[in-house]
Motif scaffolding. Structure first.
Motif, PDB file in Angstrom:
ATOM      1  N   LEU A 168      10.896   0.662  -2.609  1.00 43.05           N
ATOM      2  CA  LEU A 168      10.452  -0.446  -1.991  1.00 43.05           C
ATOM      3  C   LEU A 168       8.770  -0.330  -1.750  1.00 43.05           C
ATOM      4  O   LEU A 168       8.103  -1.337  -1.663  1.00 43.05           O
ATOM      5  CB  LEU A 168      11.034  -0.683  -0.706  1.00 43.05           C
ATOM      6  N   LEU A 169       8.618   0.958  -1.972  1.00 43.99           N
ATOM      7  CA  LEU A 169       6.900   1.155  -1.794  1.00 43.99           C
ATOM      8  C   LEU A 169       6.325   0.808  -3.148  1.00 43.99           C
ATOM      9  O   LEU A 169       5.075   0.499  -2.912  1.00 43.99           O
ATOM     10  CB  LEU A 169       6.664   2.888  -1.652  1.00 43.99           C
ATOM     11  N   PRO A 220       6.821  -2.289  -4.951  1.00 46.43           N
ATOM     12  CA  PRO A 220       6.254  -3.687  -4.547  1.00 46.43           C
ATOM     13  C   PRO A 220       5.247  -3.812  -3.393  1.00 46.43           C
ATOM     14  O   PRO A 220       4.236  -4.527  -3.596  1.00 46.43           O
ATOM     15  CB  PRO A 220       7.424  -4.596  -4.421  1.00 46.43           C
ATOM     16  N   ALA A 221       5.496  -2.784  -2.269  1.00 45.50           N
ATOM     17  CA  ALA A 221       4.446  -2.704  -1.373  1.00 45.50           C
ATOM     18  C   ALA A 221       3.263  -2.522  -1.782  1.00 45.50           C
ATOM     19  O   ALA A 221       2.231  -2.767  -1.489  1.00 45.50           O
ATOM     20  CB  ALA A 221       4.733  -1.741  -0.210  1.00 45.50           C
ATOM     21  N   GLY A 222       3.006  -1.373  -2.626  1.00 44.56           N
ATOM     22  CA  GLY A 222       1.771  -1.078  -3.332  1.00 44.56           C
ATOM     23  C   GLY A 222       1.120  -1.946  -4.197  1.00 44.56           C
ATOM     24  O   GLY A 222      -0.031  -2.200  -4.122  1.00 44.56           O
ATOM     25  N   LEU A 256       1.628  -5.139  -3.830  1.00 42.65           N
ATOM     26  CA  LEU A 256       1.015  -6.378  -2.694  1.00 42.65           C
ATOM     27  C   LEU A 256      -0.135  -5.808  -2.249  1.00 42.65           C
ATOM     28  O   LEU A 256      -1.239  -6.443  -1.858  1.00 42.65           O
ATOM     29  CB  LEU A 256       1.941  -6.690  -1.819  1.00 42.65           C
ATOM     30  N   ALA A 257      -0.477  -4.570  -1.907  1.00 38.97           N
ATOM     31  CA  ALA A 257      -1.643  -3.880  -1.190  1.00 38.97           C
ATOM     32  C   ALA A 257      -2.709  -4.277  -2.221  1.00 38.97           C
ATOM     33  O   ALA A 257      -3.827  -4.519  -1.733  1.00 38.97           O
ATOM     34  CB  ALA A 257      -1.308  -2.439  -0.732  1.00 38.97           C
TER      35      ALA A 257
END
Length: 445
Positions: free
Chosen positions: A251-252, A254-256, A258-259
């Protein structure tokens, strides 16, 4: 009677001498890694010792044959390494500056020989463990050396306070560029990080403390170098290790993403790219594009032979002058993949990419083996070498210091040797043992 006794004594003495000689050869072969490593370390400190380091490493090939009945272990990389080795005399023939190219050839040759020294010596789990832990020690030593040898650029970024650099005093006239130090720390750090993340429960207290200290020292110096490429490599490493360590770690990713999109939206695409592309030698995207374009011109013109290792800057100034950079200010292509193709042509790039891909595949198989056995140590090794490959590739998009132009370049081959040795011991040999066991059960004597 006396003649018989004298002949018997002569035969005994010959057998004794032969036995001592065999024992000496076996002893040398069994301690290959330390002698080859010492020669390599000396050549890193003093370039004039490169021929001696290569000669020492070459000496062990016949010694292995005499001691063990073979020149060396076969590896999946042999064909790629062979093609790369063929390109070494080609680049010496093609270069306009033999004095510049010869040290690069010797350095690449010493790296290849170091790779085989590691693979041949580390033939069991105990030896592998010693060398793997040695990577943390090497990284820690590099980080400590950085405090007295790096030529820090304090005006390169506002992310790190300039006051921190006042605590460092350079003790060496031959200083190290921050990007060079960052390039090697970011490929050594993943193995230590993976051991702490995956195998924490298997480590003794002393190892936990030692590995934690090594990790913190390497990370601290990595931050102080202000190398954008190395920072991006470390960021990619964090995402990879998280994805491999925890089921929800992916999940990191897509989180990265998006960031990153948020940063681009807030700061702007142009300013963000300028910040990432700017370094102490390259002042923005336009200069970097110009450097890359010159590399592409060289690859088009010298696609088979390359231009000769280490001559990018000289050839660019002579044939493809820079418009945005001063003459003599750009020594290499600032891209690992372009630099290999520039130096050794398309055949050299194909060989290098095959080696890179096969090492990555070996690391992945070690990780999968560890996961299937639920062995944290094996998972740590596989994840660490995968992380090292990823960090080198990401860092290599904007720099080429892990190639043959700088003194520590053979370290890359040492890491590759460790990855292949791990594959050989934990995947290849284990698979052969399983097959033999199955055959025994199916057809008992």
């Amino acid at each position: 009677m006396l003649r018989v006794l004298s002949k018997g004594l002569a035969i005994t003495n010959q057998e004794s001498l032969s036995g001592k000689l065999d024992a000496g050869i076996t002893f040398l072969a069994q301690n290959e890694i330390w002698m080859v490593g010492a020669g390599l370390a000396a050549s890193v400190a003093f370039t004039r010792l490169l021929p001696a380091a290569v000669g020492i490493a070459l000496l062990f090939w016949p010694l292995r044959r005499l001691a063990f009945g073979r020149f060396g272990r076969r590896t999946p990389l042999d064909w790629g390494v062979g093609l790369l080795a063929i390109m070494l005399p080609v680049t010496l023939w093609a270069t306009p500056l033999p004095g510049t190219t010869l040290p690069q050839v010797l350095r690449l040759g010493s790296g290849i020989l170091f790779f085989y020294a590691v693979v041949n010596w580390a033939g069991d789990g105990r030896r592998l463990r010693r060398l793997v832990l040695g990577t943390a020690l090497v990284g820690m030593v590099l980080a400590l050396i950085a405090t007295v040898s790096v030529d820090w650029f304090v005006n390169k970024s506002a992310f790190v306070p300039a006051a921190l650099y006042a605590h460092f005093t350079t003790l060496f006239a031959d200083t190290i560029h921050p990007n060079v130090m960052a390039g090697y720390l970011v490929i050594l750090l993943p193995v230590t990080a993976a051991l702490l993340l995956f195998a924490w429960g298997q480590l003794r207290l002393g190892l936990r403390l030692g590995l934690s200290l090594a990790f913190l020292l390497m990370l601290s110096i990595l931050i102080l170098t202000k190398s954008r490429g190395a920072w991006m490599g470390f960021g990619a490493l964090v995402l990879l290790l998280a994805a491999l360590r925890w089921r929800s770690g992916w999940l990191l990713l897509p989180a990265g993403l998006l960031a990153g999109i948020a940063v681009l939206a807030l700061v702007g695409v142009g300013p963000t790219l300028e910040a990432l592309a700017t370094s102490s030698e390259v002042s923005g995207v336009a200069v970097r594009e110009e450097i890359w374009s010159r590399a592409i011109y060289m690859i088009q013109e010298f696609s088979v032979t390359g231009i000769g290792m280490g001559t990018y800057g000289n050839l660019a100034d002579a044939l493809y002058p820079f418009l945005l950079a001063a003459p003599g200010s750009v020594p290499h292509a600032h891209n690992l993949f372009l630099q290999v193709a520039v130096d050794l042509g398309i055949p050299g790039l194909i060989a290098w990419l095959s080696i890179f891909g096969l090492v990555t595949g070996c690391a992945w198989q070690v990780f999968r083996r560890g996961r299937s056995l639920q062995d944290p140590w094996l998972m740590a090794l596989g994840a660490g070498f995968l992380g090292s490959q990823l960090a080198m590739a990401v860092h290599g998009l904007t720099d080429a210091v892990t190639w043959g132009m700088v003194r520590p370049a053979p370290l890359v081959w040492g890491l590759w040797g460790l990855a292949v040795a791990c594959w050989n011991v934990y995947v290849c040999q284990a698979g052969e043992a399983n097959k033999q066991e199955e055959a025994y059960l199916e057809n008992p004597p």
